[in-house]
Design a protein around this motif. Structure first.
Motif, short mmCIF file in Angstrom:
data_model
loop_
_atom_site.label_atom_id
_atom_site.label_comp_id
_atom_site.label_asym_id
_atom_site.label_seq_id
_atom_site.Cartn_x
_atom_site.Cartn_y
_atom_site.Cartn_z
N UNK A 310 61.69 36.62 47.74
CA UNK A 310 62.52 35.42 47.78
C UNK A 310 61.86 34.36 46.91
N UNK A 311 62.55 33.25 46.73
CA UNK A 311 61.98 32.15 45.95
C UNK A 311 61.56 31.02 46.88
N UNK A 312 60.68 30.19 46.39
CA UNK A 312 59.97 29.27 47.27
C UNK A 312 60.47 27.84 47.19
N UNK A 313 60.38 27.15 48.35
CA UNK A 313 60.61 25.72 48.37
C UNK A 313 59.56 24.97 47.55
N UNK A 314 58.39 25.58 47.36
CA UNK A 314 57.38 24.97 46.50
C UNK A 314 57.85 24.93 45.04
N UNK A 315 58.68 25.92 44.66
CA UNK A 315 59.25 25.88 43.33
C UNK A 315 60.10 24.64 43.11
N UNK A 330 67.50 25.63 40.47
CA UNK A 330 66.44 26.25 41.25
C UNK A 330 66.73 26.19 42.75
N UNK A 331 67.31 25.06 43.17
CA UNK A 331 67.66 24.93 44.59
C UNK A 331 68.68 26.00 44.99
N UNK A 332 69.66 26.24 44.14
CA UNK A 332 70.64 27.28 44.43
C UNK A 332 70.01 28.67 44.41
N UNK A 333 69.06 28.88 43.50
CA UNK A 333 68.36 30.17 43.44
C UNK A 333 67.57 30.42 44.72
N UNK A 334 66.91 29.37 45.20
CA UNK A 334 66.15 29.49 46.44
C UNK A 334 67.10 29.81 47.60
#
Length: 524
Positions: A310-315, A330-334
């Protein structure tokens, strides 16, 4: 009143999603997107307010603090954690940076920062999923959390460089924090079992850990994690974790709502998120093979990799500092990665059972020391799961049954039991490869005291599948789960609260009608 809408939408969507077998957090994300769409369609002001932002931040800090309470530093400082995290970070950046530079015509700096943002995995989601399945202390859970901690440290370093800031000179105080551990232990002992215990957790997670670290130029998330880890070896650390459970869960709803309410994306952002979603399997595959390179079994590598897919909130935090124009994609990717990862992790064990033969081919001949198959020798009674229930059963049986053994998926807990004189070894009863390498020629009875229903079902099925004909007994909180356990092969499954009531009543009966004692004979 936006707060009323947040709560209503979160509850309704969470309930609906839970009804179809998905984690409620997927419903909270969906609620956020629906609220964002409702705001656009009706003109109502439902945007993510400062209040929701604070709620979300508190939820993240409390989650990381409770994760810290269950962490052992020796499980982080290991080759598979350090090597796996650094190699995955390096390979991802080396591959994605030129690809983004060529495909999206981005400058090298932007492409590198996007690659870095996409290389991280979500500490919040992985910890939430592992905790819900009670797998934070299992071998694969410790590996996943260790890698996430390493990634968080990398993210903190990247954010500091991107912002052009360095921690203040007072940040060196952090290295003296271990000196405070005896004081923290005494505070925990003095806090009792009620509201003071909850307040102590909030003080450490939000004030000393969160605000304290932030005031010296460090991450508040790291501070919460560190203060939790400092208490991990205290006997009451798990009691503190359980006392914060409901508080943490409520505040975490705000975190998932905040992601969705951030706004509806445009077409380009949607395409970017879909492309990032298509890369998720490659991310998981890379983690899997890197962990196998460090001699993990296929099952542990698979479960750890899936938790990290998965992708991170830190991203998003990195993007807010270095790439604000990329924050929405990026928010949508997360969010999309959460929607994919959460349900997959829910069925992780059954999914591995289907793929076990194919994935097992990639295992190394030499296995990690924590994953060696075992032989039970002349053991007659086996207890799987050495928590409070398993330990109580062990201590009650040990006087009458010398050939007794306990298994637990937490190596630290197994060592603790060994130090206290119990015959307990590390083994994960949910591991298919464990059953393939298990020898139990003398076992006659098995007690399933595992913490989760899935583990009990897998253990019961595996025991019967390997030809075990002895007695299998388990406990559970719910009647429907007891029925499932019996269908899986157990002879019986008792309801925990019912058995507690019976045990209490038996004490009263013994007091009212004590066993007759033999009187000495009178001499003639």
């Amino acid at each position: 009143m936006p707060e009323a809408l947040w709560i209503s939408f979160a509850f309704v969507l969470g309930l609906l999603v839970k009804g179809v077998g998905l984690p409620p957090l997927v419903g909270y994300l969906t609620a956020g997107f629906l609220l964002s769409g409702l705001s656009s369609a009706t003109g109502l002001i439902i945007e993510s307010t400062e209040v929701l932002g604070h709620i979300a931040h508190v939820g993240v800090l409390l989650l990381l603090f409770t994760v810290g309470l269950k962490l052992k530093l020796r499980s982080i400082i290991s080759p598979e954690v350090i090597g796996g995290s650094l190699l995955h970070f390096a390979i991802t950046c080396l591959v994605l940076t030129p690809a983004l530079h060529l495909l999206l015509a981005l400058d090298w700096t932007t492409a590198l920062m996007l690659s870095i943002a996409l290389s991280f995995s979500s500490t919040v989601l992985a910890a939430k999923v592992l905790e819900s399945k009670r797998e934070l202390r299992a071998f694969h859970g410790r590996v996943a959390i260790g890698i996430l901690v390493m990634q968080d440290l990398l993210a903190l370093a990247v954010m500091s460089l991107a912002a052009g800031q360095t921690p203040s000179q007072w940040a060196l105080i952090v290295f003296g924090l271990p000196l405070l551990r005896p004081i923290l232990f005494r505070l925990l002992d003095a806090s009792g079992h009620d509201e003071l215990l909850v307040l102590l957790g909030l003080l450490l997670a939000l004030v000393l850990g969160g605000y304290g670290f932030e005031s010296v130029g460090l991450s508040s998330e790291l501070g919460a994690l560190v203060f939790g880890a400092m208490l991990a070896n205290h006997p009451r650390s798990q009691e503190l974790s359980k006392s914060l459970w409901s508080v943490k869960e409520v505040f975490l709803v705000g975190f998932f709502l905040q992601i969705g309410i951030g706004g509806l994306p445009d077409t380009q952002a949607l395409l970017f998120a879909v492309a990032a979603g298509l890369l998720l399997p490659l991310k998981g595959v890379l983690f899997f093979f890197l962990l196998l390179a460090f001699r993990l079994r296929a099952r542990s590598g698979f479960l750890s990799a899936l938790a990290l897919t998965n992708y991170s909130e830190f991203g998003l935090i990195v993007a807010s500092i270095a790439l604000p124009q990329w924050l929405v994609p990026l928010a949508l990717s997360v969010a999309l990665s959460f929607l994919v990862s959460a349900p997959l992790n829910r069925i992780a064990h059954s999914l591995y059972e289907r793929l076990a033969k194919r994935l097992g081919r990639f295992e190394s001949d030499k296995h990690h020391p924590d994953e060696q198959p075992i032989s039970l020798g002349n053991t007659r009674v086996l207890i799987m799961g050495m928590g409070r229930t398993g330990t109580a059963a062990y201590d009650w049986l040990k006087e009458s049954e010398p050939r007794l053994m306990g298994l637990d998926s937490d190596p630290a807990k197994a060592r603790k039991h060994q130090h206290e004189g119990r015959n307990v070894v590390f083994a994960d009863a949910e591991d298919t490869s464990f059953w393939n390498g298990l020898h139990m020629p003398s076992v006659q009875s098995v007690i399933l005291a595992l913490g989760d229903i899935e583990g009990k079902l897998i253990a019961a099925r595996s025991l019967r599948k390997m030809g075990f004909r002895g007695y299998i007994v388990a406990h559970t909180m719910f009647e429907d789960e007891a029925h499932q356990i019996r269908e899986a092969g157990a002879n019986d499954a008792y309801l925990t609260m019912n058995e507690t009531g019976v045990a209490l009543a038996s004490h009263i009966r013994n007091l009212a009608h004590p066993a007759p004692t033999t009187q000495p004979r009178q001499a003639d």
